[in-house]
Motif scaffolding. Structure first.
Motif, PDB file in Angstrom:
ATOM      1  N   PRO A 133      11.091   8.999 -19.987  1.00 25.57           N
ATOM      2  CA  PRO A 133      10.650   9.095 -21.381  1.00 25.57           C
ATOM      3  C   PRO A 133      11.600   9.854 -22.305  1.00 25.57           C
ATOM      4  CG  PRO A 133       8.802   9.475 -19.905  1.00 25.57           C
ATOM      5  CD  PRO A 133      10.034   9.453 -19.057  1.00 25.57           C
ATOM      6  N   ASP A 134      12.489  10.679 -21.732  1.00 19.87           N
ATOM      7  CA  ASP A 134      13.450  11.427 -22.548  1.00 19.87           C
ATOM      8  C   ASP A 134      14.793  10.712 -22.683  1.00 19.87           C
ATOM      9  OD1 ASP A 134      11.631  13.551 -22.954  1.00 19.87           O
ATOM     10  OD2 ASP A 134      12.154  14.396 -20.998  1.00 19.87           O
ATOM     11  N   GLY A 135      14.856   9.471 -22.158  1.00 20.18           N
ATOM     12  CA  GLY A 135      16.083   8.692 -22.272  1.00 20.18           C
ATOM     13  C   GLY A 135      17.108   8.986 -21.205  1.00 20.18           C
ATOM     14  N   GLN A 136      16.745   9.787 -20.199  1.00 21.80           N
ATOM     15  CA  GLN A 136      17.667  10.128 -19.122  1.00 21.80           C
ATOM     16  C   GLN A 136      17.540   9.100 -17.982  1.00 21.80           C
ATOM     17  OE1 GLN A 136      19.839  12.814 -19.511  1.00 21.80           O
ATOM     18  NE2 GLN A 136      18.926  12.782 -21.562  1.00 21.80           N
ATOM     19  N   ILE A 137      18.647   8.857 -17.284  1.00 21.96           N
ATOM     20  CA  ILE A 137      18.645   7.935 -16.161  1.00 21.96           C
ATOM     21  C   ILE A 137      18.588   8.728 -14.856  1.00 21.96           C
ATOM     22  CG2 ILE A 137      19.939   6.163 -14.914  1.00 21.96           C
ATOM     23  CD1 ILE A 137      21.142   5.302 -17.565  1.00 21.96           C
ATOM     24  N   GLY A 138      17.640   8.375 -14.009  1.00 21.30           N
ATOM     25  CA  GLY A 138      17.509   9.069 -12.738  1.00 21.30           C
ATOM     26  C   GLY A 138      16.498   8.381 -11.849  1.00 21.30           C
ATOM     27  N   PRO A 139      16.186   8.976 -10.685  1.00 24.88           N
ATOM     28  CA  PRO A 139      15.239   8.350  -9.762  1.00 24.88           C
ATOM     29  C   PRO A 139      13.801   8.540 -10.218  1.00 24.88           C
ATOM     30  CG  PRO A 139      15.959  10.454  -8.880  1.00 24.88           C
ATOM     31  CD  PRO A 139      16.754  10.229 -10.141  1.00 24.88           C
ATOM     32  N   SER A 140      12.956   7.641  -9.808  1.00 26.89           N
ATOM     33  CA  SER A 140      11.528   7.781 -10.091  1.00 26.89           C
ATOM     34  C   SER A 140      10.719   7.462  -8.848  1.00 26.89           C
ATOM     35  CB  SER A 140      11.094   6.858 -11.230  1.00 26.89           C
ATOM     36  OG  SER A 140       9.701   6.991 -11.470  1.00 26.89           O
ATOM     37  N   ARG A 141       9.724   8.266  -8.604  1.00 28.84           N
ATOM     38  CA  ARG A 141       8.749   7.966  -7.571  1.00 28.84           C
ATOM     39  C   ARG A 141       7.834   6.838  -8.053  1.00 28.84           C
ATOM     40  NH1 ARG A 141       6.824  14.114  -7.555  1.00 28.84           N
ATOM     41  NH2 ARG A 141       7.596  13.840  -9.696  1.00 28.84           N
ATOM     42  N   VAL A 142       7.231   6.135  -7.107  1.00 24.62           N
ATOM     43  CA  VAL A 142       6.203   5.142  -7.435  1.00 24.62           C
ATOM     44  C   VAL A 142       4.859   5.747  -7.080  1.00 24.62           C
ATOM     45  CG1 VAL A 142       5.200   2.931  -6.767  1.00 24.62           C
ATOM     46  CG2 VAL A 142       7.635   3.098  -7.269  1.00 24.62           C
ATOM     47  N   ALA A 143       3.974   5.800  -8.068  1.00 23.35           N
ATOM     48  CA  ALA A 143       2.658   6.417  -7.869  1.00 23.35           C
ATOM     49  C   ALA A 143       1.641   5.357  -7.449  1.00 23.35           C
ATOM     50  CB  ALA A 143       2.236   7.147  -9.135  1.00 23.35           C
ATOM     51  N   TYR A 144       0.702   5.016  -8.334  1.00 23.75           N
ATOM     52  CA  TYR A 144      -0.328   4.058  -7.929  1.00 23.75           C
ATOM     53  C   TYR A 144       0.273   2.661  -7.717  1.00 23.75           C
ATOM     54  CZ  TYR A 144      -0.581   0.987 -11.982  1.00 23.75           C
ATOM     55  OH  TYR A 144      -0.283   0.033 -12.907  1.00 23.75           O
ATOM     56  N   ILE A 145      -0.385   1.871  -6.904  1.00 24.50           N
ATOM     57  CA  ILE A 145      -0.162   0.422  -6.832  1.00 24.50           C
ATOM     58  C   ILE A 145      -1.534  -0.235  -6.870  1.00 24.50           C
ATOM     59  CG2 ILE A 145       0.616  -1.521  -5.415  1.00 24.50           C
ATOM     60  CD1 ILE A 145       2.864   0.101  -4.413  1.00 24.50           C
ATOM     61  N   ALA A 146      -1.693  -1.272  -7.668  1.00 17.19           N
ATOM     62  CA  ALA A 146      -2.988  -1.958  -7.762  1.00 17.19           C
ATOM     63  C   ALA A 146      -2.790  -3.461  -7.798  1.00 17.19           C
ATOM     64  CB  ALA A 146      -3.752  -1.506  -9.012  1.00 17.19           C
ATOM     65  N   ASP A 147      -3.699  -4.155  -7.135  1.00 12.15           N
ATOM     66  CA  ASP A 147      -3.812  -5.602  -7.290  1.00 12.15           C
ATOM     67  C   ASP A 147      -4.879  -5.860  -8.348  1.00 12.15           C
ATOM     68  OD1 ASP A 147      -6.585  -6.349  -5.671  1.00 12.15           O
ATOM     69  OD2 ASP A 147      -5.556  -4.609  -4.848  1.00 12.15           O
ATOM     70  N   THR A 148      -5.068  -7.114  -8.732  1.00 11.14           N
ATOM     71  CA  THR A 148      -6.098  -7.435  -9.728  1.00 11.14           C
ATOM     72  C   THR A 148      -6.594  -8.858  -9.529  1.00 11.14           C
ATOM     73  OG1 THR A 148      -6.588  -7.658 -12.089  1.00 11.14           O
ATOM     74  CG2 THR A 148      -4.330  -8.132 -11.401  1.00 11.14           C
ATOM     75  N   PRO A 149      -7.894  -9.108  -9.737  1.00 13.80           N
ATOM     76  CA  PRO A 149      -8.398 -10.478  -9.712  1.00 13.80           C
ATOM     77  C   PRO A 149      -8.058 -11.229 -10.995  1.00 13.80           C
ATOM     78  CG  PRO A 149     -10.177  -8.967 -10.241  1.00 13.80           C
ATOM     79  CD  PRO A 149      -8.975  -8.116  -9.928  1.00 13.80           C
ATOM     80  N   TYR A 150      -7.485 -10.519 -11.979  1.00 10.43           N
ATOM     81  CA  TYR A 150      -7.209 -11.132 -13.278  1.00 10.43           C
ATOM     82  C   TYR A 150      -6.058 -12.133 -13.210  1.00 10.43           C
ATOM     83  CZ  TYR A 150      -6.622 -11.573 -18.304  1.00 10.43           C
ATOM     84  OH  TYR A 150      -6.531 -12.076 -19.574  1.00 10.43           O
ATOM     85  N   GLY A 151      -5.119 -11.916 -12.315  1.00 11.96           N
ATOM     86  CA  GLY A 151      -3.959 -12.801 -12.193  1.00 11.96           C
ATOM     87  C   GLY A 151      -3.230 -12.514 -10.901  1.00 11.96           C
ATOM     88  N   PRO A 152      -2.185 -13.267 -10.590  1.00 12.79           N
ATOM     89  CA  PRO A 152      -1.432 -13.061  -9.336  1.00 12.79           C
ATOM     90  C   PRO A 152      -0.471 -11.891  -9.458  1.00 12.79           C
ATOM     91  CG  PRO A 152      -0.446 -14.858 -10.571  1.00 12.79           C
ATOM     92  CD  PRO A 152      -1.653 -14.424 -11.362  1.00 12.79           C
ATOM     93  N   TYR A 153      -1.030 -10.709  -9.718  1.00 13.65           N
ATOM     94  CA  TYR A 153      -0.200  -9.562 -10.058  1.00 13.65           C
ATOM     95  C   TYR A 153      -0.439  -8.364  -9.147  1.00 13.65           C
ATOM     96  CZ  TYR A 153      -0.060 -12.060 -14.587  1.00 13.65           C
ATOM     97  OH  TYR A 153       0.070 -13.005 -15.580  1.00 13.65           O
ATOM     98  N   PHE A 154       0.643  -7.647  -8.876  1.00 12.50           N
ATOM     99  CA  PHE A 154       0.598  -6.247  -8.491  1.00 12.50           C
ATOM    100  C   PHE A 154       1.150  -5.458  -9.674  1.00 12.50           C
ATOM    101  CE2 PHE A 154       1.130  -7.873  -4.041  1.00 12.50           C
ATOM    102  CZ  PHE A 154       0.001  -7.287  -3.490  1.00 12.50           C
ATOM    103  N   VAL A 161       4.324  -7.214 -11.220  1.00 11.34           N
ATOM    104  CA  VAL A 161       4.999  -8.177 -10.355  1.00 11.34           C
ATOM    105  C   VAL A 161       4.110  -9.410 -10.196  1.00 11.34           C
ATOM    106  CG1 VAL A 161       5.773  -8.627  -7.991  1.00 11.34           C
ATOM    107  CG2 VAL A 161       6.300  -6.433  -9.088  1.00 11.34           C
ATOM    108  N   ASP A 162       4.707 -10.587 -10.337  1.00  9.37           N
ATOM    109  CA  ASP A 162       3.991 -11.846 -10.122  1.00  9.37           C
ATOM    110  C   ASP A 162       4.344 -12.362  -8.727  1.00  9.37           C
ATOM    111  OD1 ASP A 162       3.006 -14.456 -10.060  1.00  9.37           O
ATOM    112  OD2 ASP A 162       3.385 -14.793 -12.188  1.00  9.37           O
ATOM    113  N   TYR A 163       3.390 -12.251  -7.784  1.00  8.95           N
ATOM    114  CA  TYR A 163       3.677 -12.646  -6.408  1.00  8.95           C
ATOM    115  C   TYR A 163       3.504 -14.148  -6.174  1.00  8.95           C
ATOM    116  CZ  TYR A 163      -1.440 -12.096  -6.051  1.00  8.95           C
ATOM    117  OH  TYR A 163      -2.796 -12.170  -6.264  1.00  8.95           O
ATOM    118  N   SER A 164       3.090 -14.899  -7.214  1.00 12.63           N
ATOM    119  CA  SER A 164       2.950 -16.348  -7.055  1.00 12.63           C
ATOM    120  C   SER A 164       4.259 -17.083  -7.319  1.00 12.63           C
ATOM    121  CB  SER A 164       1.875 -16.885  -8.014  1.00 12.63           C
ATOM    122  OG  SER A 164       2.306 -16.806  -9.371  1.00 12.63           O
TER     123      SER A 164
END
Length: 585
Positions: free
Chosen positions: A276-297, A310-313
């Motif tokens: 958010p401060d415009g710096q480039i660096g590593p990021s952890r991945v926090a939550y992951i969710a699927d959804t019945p709304y579409g073929p998405y993670f 992500v569209d897994y279809s």
């Protein structure tokens, strides 16, 4: 000078003497940090739930203050008192001052990159999935169709995690009997089920081990495992049952796997992203969710403030949405449960560095709103709560606040806060189901005299109706308005019965003792967390971190029913039947 001020000065003086004598500690600071600290403070010390511990940030604080924080913790935060009895690692004053020195001198010499080929090399087949499915048939509704089955339906099973024992447990939700306990990596964090084929379950440990189980076969055997990283958190399975995705803290990124074999298919590296401060660096991945709304993670880039969709279809499983500028330090999330075409449309993700819930619209793939939860609140919804309030005629959603006792409730899709409800202390989880009149809110991060409470908040009136309070020798169900004790029960604590680890195919299991140990002479204060509906809504399970048991309560009345004993730091519970109906869970 006031007594508490004198005591503070005396404590600081004592610490000063300890620090001047530092150097005799034999603690392996790097190892202890990796096992006990990086979950909150980050693998490169960048902070998250906990403070930024990089040398530049620490230089603003005195060594005495830092050592005192390690030894005595911080009330209403996730920071424990490492110098007190009962801590998983007991720090001496010399250990604390040594850890401060190590943190002050720490240098980030390695930034790991998620490598799919290396992940593939760790994939291990543990059992023959097809052979087990043929020998132990389960129909499409989850009914076990063979003689001698331990349960009638796989949906009768609840998962539980024993954090410090590195175990996943499978429990018969209709009886409370523990069916099996499996070694599944250090600090098992999340367990999920395959909604299309509920006989298959998955766990992710903080040590990065992803494991697949067949809960329809006797003993719930592990089928496969893969090491997706060194430290991991999030986990989700696509509603069509074809894919499972796990998220890493270190190295940052997510791994998509085949849900039938656990073979890795694609890695999403987040070692070089814009924050958010415009710096480039590593990021952890926090939550992951699927959804019945579409073929998405969807998953959150914790340090970058982005959410990817992500569209897994589609071929090669592309990122089709990048929603930036949600907030700082993204964490967990849950989906809305509005009836109709919007069911599961919105991802509601906590930004703990900006004290808000970011609302991600998976239809437009844009940020729909920001729900501000209060200054320094650090929202932590866990599994979250979403329900329809008949009185208001609106769908409501709720999150916990980590830093103080407060449950924040807002409407969807208006995204306006409708109520902030005070509880006894900072919490981690709120939970509900259609079978209970309440949302169940823990106070696990509050003060010791309050973290033994769970508040039952009425979903219609938005007022606290009842309080479950478990003391060292007795438990109570209390009317929150009058203070009247509605029920009292024996909460005597018992010593754990030791058992020997056993081989089970290519994995390790622990049998469940069939009797209680002796009564504990010096019981500890129970620490209650994570209320999970079970037994088709009849029960709610509450973990007791410090006492090693899970309490079972009546979902409609809040009354205590019984305990599941002989566990080690039980944390997360997950009812297969309940989660079948919760989007993204």
């Amino acid at each position: 000078m006031k007594l508490n001020r004198l005591l503070s000065v005396a404590a600081a003086t004592g610490l000063l003497v300890s620090i001047s004598m530092a150097g005799t500690s034999k603690m392996d600071f790097a190892k202890v940090y990796e096992k006990e600290c990086q979950g909150c403070h980050g693998p490169i010390h960048q902070g998250g739930v906990g403070s930024d511990l990089r040398p530049k940030a620490l230089k603003k604080k005195s060594r005495e203050f830092l050592a005192e924080t390690i030894l005595n913790g911080r009330e209403n935060t996730a920071m424990p008192a490492w110098g007190h009895d009962g801590a998983s690692v007991k720090f001496s004053p010399d250990d604390a001052s040594g850890m401060v020195d190590w943190l002050m001198d720490w240098k980030n010499t390695v930034e790991l990159t998620l490598d799919l080929d290396k992940v593939k090399q760790t994939w291990t087949k543990l059992a023959d999935r097809e052979a087990l499915a043929k020998k132990y048939p389960v129909d499409k509704d989850g009914n076990l169709k063979y003689k001698g089955a331990e349960v009638k339906n796989v949906k009768d099973i609840t998962f539980a995690t024993e954090r410090d024992a590195s175990l996943v447990d499978f429990i018969d939700s209709t009886t409370g009997k523990v069916l099996s306990r499996h070694k599944a990596g250090f600090a098992v964090h999340v367990t999920v089920t395959n909604k299309a084929e509920p006989r298959y379950a998955y766990s992710i440990s903080r040590s990065g081990r992803l494991t697949m189980f067949d809960i329809g076969a006797p003993g719930q055997p592990a089928l496969a495992s893969v090491q997706v990283g060194q430290e991991s958190r999030g986990l989700a399975v696509s509603p069509d049952g074809k894919y499972v995705m796990a998220g890493n803290y270190n190295p940052g990124g997510a791994v998509l796997c085949d849900a039938h074999t656990l073979e890795p298919l694609k890695a999403y590296d987040t070692s070089r992203v814009i924050d958010p401060d415009g710096q480039i660096g590593p990021s952890r991945v926090a939550y992951i969710a699927d959804t019945p709304y579409g073929p998405y993670f969807s998953f959150a880039l914790k340090d970058a403030g982005h959410v990817y969709i992500v569209d897994y279809s589609k071929p090669d499983f592309p990122i089709v949405g990048d929603i930036p500028n949600i907030g700082k330090i993204l964490h967990d999330a849950f989906l809305n449960e509005n009836e109709g075409e919007d069911f599961g449309r919105y991802v509601q993700v906590a930004s703990q560095g900006s004290d808000l819930m970011g609302i991600v619209d998976q239809k437009t793939k844009k940020l729909a709103a920001k729900v501000y939860t209060g200054k320094k609140s650090k929202p932590h919804p866990g599994q979250g709560s979403s329900w329809f309030n008949k009185k208001m005629g609106k769908q409501l959603n709720a999150t916990q606040s980590m830093n103080f006792g407060q449950v924040v409730i807002w409407e969807s899709p208006g995204w306006n806060v409708v109520k902030k409800i005070k509880t006894a202390g900072g919490g981690l989880f709120v939970g509900t189901s259609p079978h209970t009149p309440w949302i169940w809110s823990d106070c696990v991060l509050g003060k010791p005299d309050k973290y033994n409470e769970v508040h039952l908040i009425n979903k219609e009136t938005l007022e606290t109706d009842r309080i479950i309070k478990v003391g060292k020798t007795k438990g109570q169900l209390i009317d929150a308005k009058t203070g009247k004790v509605l029920q009292e029960w024996d909460a005597t604590q018992h010593e754990k019965v030791p058992v020997n680890e056993q081989a089970f195919g290519k994995e390790k299991v622990l049998p469940m003792p069939d009797h209680l140990g002796k009564a504990v002479k010096n019981p500890v204060q129970p620490r209650l967390l994570h209320a999970e509906p079970a037994n088709h809504g009849k029960w709610t399970m509450i973990s007791e971190w410090t006492t090693g048991r899970i309490g079972i309560y009546n979902s409609e009345t809040g009354e205590f029913i019984k305990y599941i004993e002989n566990l080690t730091t039980p944390t997360f519970t997950y009812s297969v039947e309940h989660r079948q109906h919760v989007p993204g869970a």
